[in-house]
Design an enzyme around this catalytic site. Structure first.
Site, PDB file in Angstrom:
ATOM      1  N   LEU A 214       9.951  35.520 -79.114  1.00  0.00           N
ATOM      2  CA  LEU A 214      10.576  34.194 -79.193  1.00  0.00           C
ATOM      3  C   LEU A 214       9.974  33.377 -80.330  1.00  0.00           C
ATOM      4  O   LEU A 214      10.162  32.185 -80.431  1.00  0.00           O
ATOM      5  CB  LEU A 214      10.426  33.451 -77.857  1.00  0.00           C
ATOM      6  CG  LEU A 214      11.101  34.135 -76.671  1.00  0.00           C
ATOM      7  CD1 LEU A 214      10.801  33.377 -75.375  1.00  0.00           C
ATOM      8  CD2 LEU A 214      12.609  34.252 -76.868  1.00  0.00           C
ATOM      9  N   SER A 215       9.215  34.067 -81.164  1.00  0.00           N
ATOM     10  CA  SER A 215       8.707  33.489 -82.394  1.00  0.00           C
ATOM     11  C   SER A 215       7.574  32.494 -82.228  1.00  0.00           C
ATOM     12  O   SER A 215       7.570  31.415 -82.819  1.00  0.00           O
ATOM     13  CB  SER A 215       9.854  32.834 -83.152  1.00  0.00           C
ATOM     14  OG  SER A 215       9.657  33.075 -84.494  1.00  0.00           O
TER      15      SER A 215
ATOM     16  N   ASP B 100      13.032  32.857 -88.730  1.00  0.00           N
ATOM     17  CA  ASP B 100      12.322  32.141 -87.667  1.00  0.00           C
ATOM     18  C   ASP B 100      11.762  30.813 -88.161  1.00  0.00           C
ATOM     19  O   ASP B 100      11.884  29.779 -87.498  1.00  0.00           O
ATOM     20  CB  ASP B 100      11.168  32.999 -87.122  1.00  0.00           C
ATOM     21  CG  ASP B 100      11.653  34.328 -86.596  1.00  0.00           C
ATOM     22  OD1 ASP B 100      12.875  34.481 -86.421  1.00  0.00           O
ATOM     23  OD2 ASP B 100      10.807  35.215 -86.368  1.00  0.00           O
TER      24      ASP B 100
ATOM     25  N   SER C 142      -7.280  26.687 -78.983  1.00  0.00           N
ATOM     26  CA  SER C 142      -6.054  27.018 -78.267  1.00  0.00           C
ATOM     27  C   SER C 142      -6.365  27.047 -76.781  1.00  0.00           C
ATOM     28  O   SER C 142      -7.228  27.811 -76.338  1.00  0.00           O
ATOM     29  CB  SER C 142      -5.552  28.398 -78.711  1.00  0.00           C
ATOM     30  OG  SER C 142      -4.764  28.964 -77.689  1.00  0.00           O
TER      31      SER C 142
HETATM   32  C1  GLA Z   1      11.186  38.767 -86.563  1.00  0.00           C
HETATM   33  C2  GLA Z   1      11.003  38.259 -87.996  1.00  0.00           C
HETATM   34  C3  GLA Z   1      12.324  37.723 -88.564  1.00  0.00           C
HETATM   35  C4  GLA Z   1      13.468  38.726 -88.369  1.00  0.00           C
HETATM   36  C5  GLA Z   1      13.512  39.252 -86.941  1.00  0.00           C
HETATM   37  C6  GLA Z   1      14.508  40.363 -86.776  1.00  0.00           C
HETATM   38  O1  GLA Z   1      11.473  37.722 -85.700  1.00  0.00           O
HETATM   39  O2  GLA Z   1      10.031  37.239 -88.045  1.00  0.00           O
HETATM   40  O3  GLA Z   1      12.146  37.399 -89.918  1.00  0.00           O
HETATM   41  O4  GLA Z   1      13.370  39.774 -89.289  1.00  0.00           O
HETATM   42  O5  GLA Z   1      12.240  39.725 -86.517  1.00  0.00           O
HETATM   43  O6  GLA Z   1      15.798  39.912 -87.009  1.00  0.00           O
END
Ligand code: GLA
Length: 386
Positions: free
Chosen positions: A124-125, A171, A67
């Site tokens: 932001l995942s 996500d 990374s």
């Molecule tokens: C994180 C989790 C999701 C969801 C959100 C809250 O992003 O990965 O699955 O639960 O929180 O809505």
């Protein structure tokens, strides 16, 4: 990092040329928070900041990962995929592990170099992006018969079983299946979805990054999931059966309150059931072009996450309060898991500069750290970087 030629770095690191490059976007969630793991309806969209994966296959059974952001390189083999202590490489290695568990075994190893614009722990995942991205890259390069829905399910399995976060499917789903300029209304119980054009007329969606980092695996996320499970078991036993909390409706809430006999569990359930209803209302308001109502629903969602679900905290509360006070702002709420991370706001295009200035100034004055505010496009989900 913009000045670095990543393909040169790849060659130096691995002594091989990059064969292909793939990318996965970040996401925001418009509304429907903390209800994906309760079988609810959620309304996320991709945003145009990316994690990229530079790839080449090897002739041995080694996995080489690096990374650029973490400045960390790791080597393993296809026979050594067990989870090590909590660290970044658990995501790509966990993805390889899950693929193998599901019958998608790699015959040869590979080199991967990741670069990311999605800050880790920013809500932001970044983790779903790297999981979807690794699985998408491998299924493309090893010709596995895996469609994008299955990409998301394998990523979800990795996050839950390998990485240890009991998250829902939101996500992984939006990052795998997102479409340009569309938001995705996703039924998380049935895993069914529709796309809606995300058109706000004279208004824009802004992302506000609190710069308060957090790690979900050690945050209270899993605790909330557990509280919901306990509440569901009690309601099922003493009231009526349902497959998940979102199958109960607001006109049942008094009955549920008396059954639970716990203020804490009641507030958790109140958030879940009311939030699910807000998603339906939000969709109707959006379709009617009633943006004032859309903004109000954002605010109501935030207040419920603050008072009943207790996942906001000073940084998210401050930034959204400041946002709501600005001219041209229709509403604001935290987005994603909470506990820090990011919020969103809907703001008139003519007020954006003033909005940014005032919120940034107010925020740094109160919290003594800077925040970032930016506008985003909605791109397609994971795919090849053309
Ligand atoms: C994180 C989790 C999701 C969801 C959100 C809250 O992003 O990965 O699955 O639960 O929180 O809505």
């Amino acid at each position: 990092m913009e000045n670095v030629d990543v393909k040169d770095v790849f060659k130096q690191l691995y002594g091989a040329d990059v064969k292909s490059v793939y990318k996965a976007p970040a996401r925001i969630n418009l509304i429907g928070e903390h209800i994906d793991y309760n079988g609810g309806l959620v309304f996320p969209a991709t945003i145009g900041i990316y994690t990229k994966c530079y790839f080449s296959k090897r002739n041995d059974n080694e996995i080489h990962l690096c990374s650029l952001n973490k400045k960390k390189a790791v080597t393993r083999t296809l026979d050594d995929l067990e989870k090590k202590e909590n660290s970044w490489e658990n995501y790509p290695i966990g993805a390889v592990y899950t693929l193998a568990r599901n019958g998608f075994k790699l015959d040869k190893g590979f080199n991967m170099l990741f670069t990311s614009e999605i800050p880790m722990g920013s809500g932001l995942s970044s983790s779903a992006a790297i999981l979807d991205l690794t699985i998408y890259t491998l299924k493309s390069e090893y010709n596995f018969d895996i469609d994008n829905k299955l990409v998301s399910l394998l990523a979800w399995e990795t996050e839950n079983k390998y990485c240890g976060l009991s998250c829902g499917i939101m996500d992984q789903a939006i990052i795998a299946l997102g479409k340009e300029n569309q938001a995705m209304l996703l039924d998380c119980y049935k895993y069914k979805y529709d796309y809606y054009p995300f058109n706000l007329g004279d208004y824009r969606l802004l992302v506000m990054k609190t710069n308060k980092p957090r790690s979900l695996t050690d945050s209270k996320y899993n605790e909330r999931v557990k509280e919901c499970d306990i509440a569901l078991d009690l309601i099922k036993e003493k009231y009526r059966h349902a497959n998940n909390l979102c199958e109960y409706k607001m006109d049942e809430i008094d009955k549920i309150k008396s059954i639970l006999n716990s203020d804490l569990l009641y507030r958790r359930v109140l958030h879940v059931i009311s939030e699910n209803q807000r998603v339906y209302d939000f969709k109707d308001a959006l379709l009617k072009g009633d943006l004032v109502r859309v903004g109000k629903l954002l605010n109501e969602s935030h207040f419920s996450l603050k008072d009943n679900y207790e996942v906001t905290g000073a940084h998210l509360d401050t930034i959204t309060e400041l946002a709501r006070k600005q001219k041209g702002c229709l509403g604001a709420r935290m987005t994603g898991a909470g506990f820090g991370g990011c919020a969103i706001a809907i703001v008139n295009k003519d007020n954006i500069e003033e909005f940014k200035k005032n919120v940034k100034e107010g925020y740094s004055k109160i919290l003594k750290i800077e925040c970032d505010i930016f506008e985003c496009e909605i791109p397609n989900g994971v795919g090849k970087d053309e």
